[in-house]
Design a protein around this motif. Structure first.
Motif, short mmCIF file in Angstrom:
data_model
loop_
_atom_site.label_atom_id
_atom_site.label_comp_id
_atom_site.label_asym_id
_atom_site.label_seq_id
_atom_site.Cartn_x
_atom_site.Cartn_y
_atom_site.Cartn_z
N ALA A 111 0.87 -1.24 0.00
CA ALA A 111 -0.45 0.25 -0.40
C ALA A 111 0.63 1.60 0.04
O ALA A 111 0.23 1.84 -0.62
N ILE A 112 2.15 1.47 0.60
CA ILE A 112 2.95 2.76 0.31
C ILE A 112 3.39 2.80 -0.39
O ILE A 112 3.43 3.94 -1.12
N GLU A 113 3.62 2.21 -1.46
CA GLU A 113 4.02 2.47 -2.99
C GLU A 113 3.07 2.40 -3.78
O GLU A 113 3.25 3.55 -4.17
N GLU A 114 1.66 1.81 -3.78
CA GLU A 114 0.36 1.83 -4.51
C GLU A 114 -0.24 3.02 -4.86
O GLU A 114 -0.84 3.99 -5.10
N ALA A 115 -0.25 3.32 -3.20
CA ALA A 115 -0.38 4.96 -3.11
C ALA A 115 0.81 6.13 -3.10
O ALA A 115 0.58 7.72 -3.66
N ARG A 116 1.40 5.46 -3.74
CA ARG A 116 2.73 6.95 -4.40
C ARG A 116 2.82 8.41 -5.41
O ARG A 116 1.74 7.58 -5.80
N GLY A 117 3.09 8.94 -3.97
CA GLY A 117 2.43 10.43 -4.85
C GLY A 117 1.24 10.96 -5.11
O GLY A 117 -0.15 11.63 -4.87
N GLY A 118 0.04 10.37 -3.99
CA GLY A 118 -1.30 10.33 -3.58
C GLY A 118 -1.36 10.12 -2.16
O GLY A 118 -0.70 10.34 -1.71
N THR A 119 -2.62 9.79 -2.08
CA THR A 119 -3.17 9.75 -0.57
C THR A 119 -3.19 8.05 -0.04
O THR A 119 -3.82 7.26 -0.82
N LEU A 120 -2.69 8.13 1.41
CA LEU A 120 -3.31 6.22 1.70
C LEU A 120 -3.60 6.49 3.09
O LEU A 120 -3.01 7.26 4.11
N VAL A 121 -5.13 6.58 2.83
CA VAL A 121 -5.92 6.50 4.07
C VAL A 121 -6.08 4.50 5.01
O VAL A 121 -5.59 3.92 4.39
N LEU A 122 -5.13 5.29 6.18
CA LEU A 122 -5.19 3.65 7.68
C LEU A 122 -6.32 4.33 8.31
O LEU A 122 -6.12 5.00 9.01
N GLU A 123 -7.57 3.11 8.36
CA GLU A 123 -8.56 3.50 9.39
C GLU A 123 -8.42 2.53 10.57
O GLU A 123 -7.38 1.87 10.31
N ASP A 124 -8.78 3.01 11.62
CA ASP A 124 -8.67 2.33 13.13
C ASP A 124 -6.95 2.15 13.10
O ASP A 124 -6.38 0.62 13.68
N ILE A 125 -6.37 3.28 12.70
CA ILE A 125 -5.24 3.47 12.95
C ILE A 125 -4.65 3.08 14.58
O ILE A 125 -3.38 2.27 14.76
N GLU A 126 -5.60 3.28 15.96
CA GLU A 126 -5.60 3.10 17.09
C GLU A 126 -5.09 1.36 17.23
O GLU A 126 -4.18 0.70 18.06
N THR A 127 -4.90 0.78 15.91
CA THR A 127 -5.11 -1.54 16.13
C THR A 127 -4.10 -1.53 15.98
O THR A 127 -3.09 -2.45 15.93
N LEU A 128 -2.59 -0.51 15.32
CA LEU A 128 -1.69 -0.93 14.39
C LEU A 128 -0.42 -2.13 16.21
O LEU A 128 -0.78 -0.63 17.21
N SER A 129 -0.13 -2.75 16.07
CA SER A 129 0.61 -3.41 16.59
C SER A 129 2.00 -1.84 17.30
O SER A 129 1.99 -1.15 16.80
N GLU A 130 3.04 -2.05 18.20
CA GLU A 130 3.90 -1.17 18.24
C GLU A 130 5.16 -1.79 17.40
O GLU A 130 5.71 -0.70 15.87
N ALA A 131 5.02 -2.42 17.08
CA ALA A 131 6.35 -3.08 15.37
C ALA A 131 5.47 -2.39 14.65
O ALA A 131 6.70 -1.81 13.31
#
Length: 444
Positions: free
Chosen positions: A228-248
């Motif tokens: 996704a970080i490459e797919e959205a290059r030049g545009g916008t990457l939306v991360l829903e429920d960001i609070e669920t990301l682990s520490e890693a």
């Protein structure tokens, strides 16, 4: 409501055109006929809302040339070709060029109806998808969805327009059901990245390893998409429920952000739900990631803070559902208007949508009240009235505005009809419309 599908029938033989048209009309289709491919091409543009049935052998431009023209204009347009007996090789060539299917003369009318049904279903899906894509890339249309005259909504629209022009990462937070994903779409659509890629990932929908791979890779040769970080290059990457990301994964995301430099090549829009009492996105994220994402921040207001917007939204939604179900929208009494304004709306706009739809359905049956819907709504199984009182004047004005708005909408802006129904002299009606910022032009 879904757009009705048309069927364009192209054949140089009048009897054949008429017989196909009559049969399909009896099956409920909206048909139009053309004696030549040249005539049909004047009408069949890239967004033709239907399908085409065409003979292959015609004078002038034949069916194969016609098919190639149509595919050049819109490769997803379903075209059913009619071939003569023994012209199977030509039919196979037509399928290779892009025809949906073919019928061999003499054909079974039921088979034609069956193909028409499948082709129109496919076309409707394509048209709906195109409409959705246009809507999600049209900043003006998206901003219209963020309706409301309350100060908090005015400020939200201003924030979207301002931050949409910026390049920094954005944190959108707010309660569940407030429309945070819609705000993310609007941010992208009103900014300089509008024509670029928009990628949305729900972080809570993946297990940790799968999410890490989806966001950062590595991808295998058989995988259909880039990370996704490459797919959205030049545009916008939306991360829903960001609070669920682990520490890693938070650490990986921070590294990816730092590697981009300034200005960011890919804009990150993080969406956080504030569902737990006393817990914020700042509590859920490591501080260095939080401050990178929250350099620009939007908090979407809960519905209970939007005042009479609640009534405007309820009216708009109930009108839409009434149109969908083919019935009259329920009339809201002063008491019911007060109940809508007083309800705490823990499910916010999503809950209001549910209540509006069920209000229309129960109104169609001729039973039930809005209060009973608020009490039984699955989003809120506790008493619905807030303890926060409001001045009676606020309730009266909100109901009065809703009443004038509903009546103007029902009479399509006819001042005389509204004056008669509400028993108001013209001057009084004009004064109240000015007070509530209601414009006659909006109802015509």
């Amino acid at each position: 409501m879904a757009q009705a599908m048309k069927i364009a029938i192209v054949d140089d033989e009048q009897d054949m055109r008429q017989s196909i048209s009559q049969w399909l009309a009896l099956s409920g289709y909206d048909t139009e006929t053309f004696a030549s491919a040249e005539d049909a091409l004047k009408v069949l543009g890239p967004d033709y809302p239907g399908i085409v049935i065409s003979d292959i052998k015609m004078p002038g431009m034949d069916g194969m040339q016609f098919l190639k023209k149509l595919m050049g204009n819109d490769s997803s347009l379903p075209v059913i070709m009619i071939t003569g007996h023994g012209d199977v090789p030509m039919a196979v060539e037509a399928m290779r060029v892009g025809a949906f299917d073919f019928l061999e003369k003499p054909f079974n009318p039921d088979r034609m109806s069956e193909l028409a049904k499948k082709a129109t279903a496919r076309r409707r899906l394509v048209m709906d998808t195109r409409a959705l894509r246009r809507e999600l890339s049209d900043g003006g249309q998206l901003m219209k969805k963020l309706i409301g005259q309350s100060p908090v909504m005015e400020r939200l629209r201003e924030d979207i327009l301002d931050l949409g022009q910026a390049d920094g990462h954005v944190l959108i937070d707010g309660e569940t059901g407030t429309g945070k994903t819609l705000v993310a779409h609007a941010l992208h659509a009103v900014g300089s990245r509008a024509g670029k890629k928009f990628v949305l990932i729900s972080c809570s929908a993946y297990e940790e390893d799968a999410l890490s791979k989806r966001l950062f890779g590595p991808m295998m040769p058989e995988d259909a998409t880039l990370p996704a970080i490459e797919e959205a290059r030049g545009g916008t990457l939306v991360l829903e429920d960001i609070e669920t990301l682990s520490e890693a994964l938070q650490a990986k995301l921070l590294s990816a952000i730092n590697e981009q430099g300034t200005p960011a090549e890919t804009r990150i829009v993080a969406i956080s739900n504030l569902q737990e009492a006393g817990r914020t996105s700042e509590d859920a994220l490591r501080s260095d990631l939080f401050y990178r994402l929250a350099a620009l921040r939007i908090t979407v207001p809960p519905l209970r803070q939007r005042g009479e917007d609640i009534l405007s939204l309820f009216t708009r939604l109930s009108d839409q559902f009434a149109d969908e179900y083919g019935c009259e929208a329920p009339q809201v009494s002063a008491q019911e208007a007060a109940q809508l304004l007083q309800a705490p709306w823990p499910g916010n706009v999503r809950q209001l949508i549910n209540v509006a739809e069920r209000a229309v359905l129960q109104s169609r049956r001729g039973s039930g009240t809005i209060a009973s819907l608020l009490m039984s709504d699955p989003d809120e199984m506790q008493p619905v009235m807030t303890t926060e009182g409001k001045p009676l004047k606020e309730y009266v004005e909100a109901f009065e505005r809703m009443l004038i708005d509903n009546t103007m909408r029902r009479h399509k802006g006819s001042i005389a009809s509204v004056m008669e129904e509400l028993c108001l002299p013209r001057r009084t009606l004009n004064e109240k419309m000015a007070k509530y910022q209601l414009q006659r032009a909006d109802y015509l």
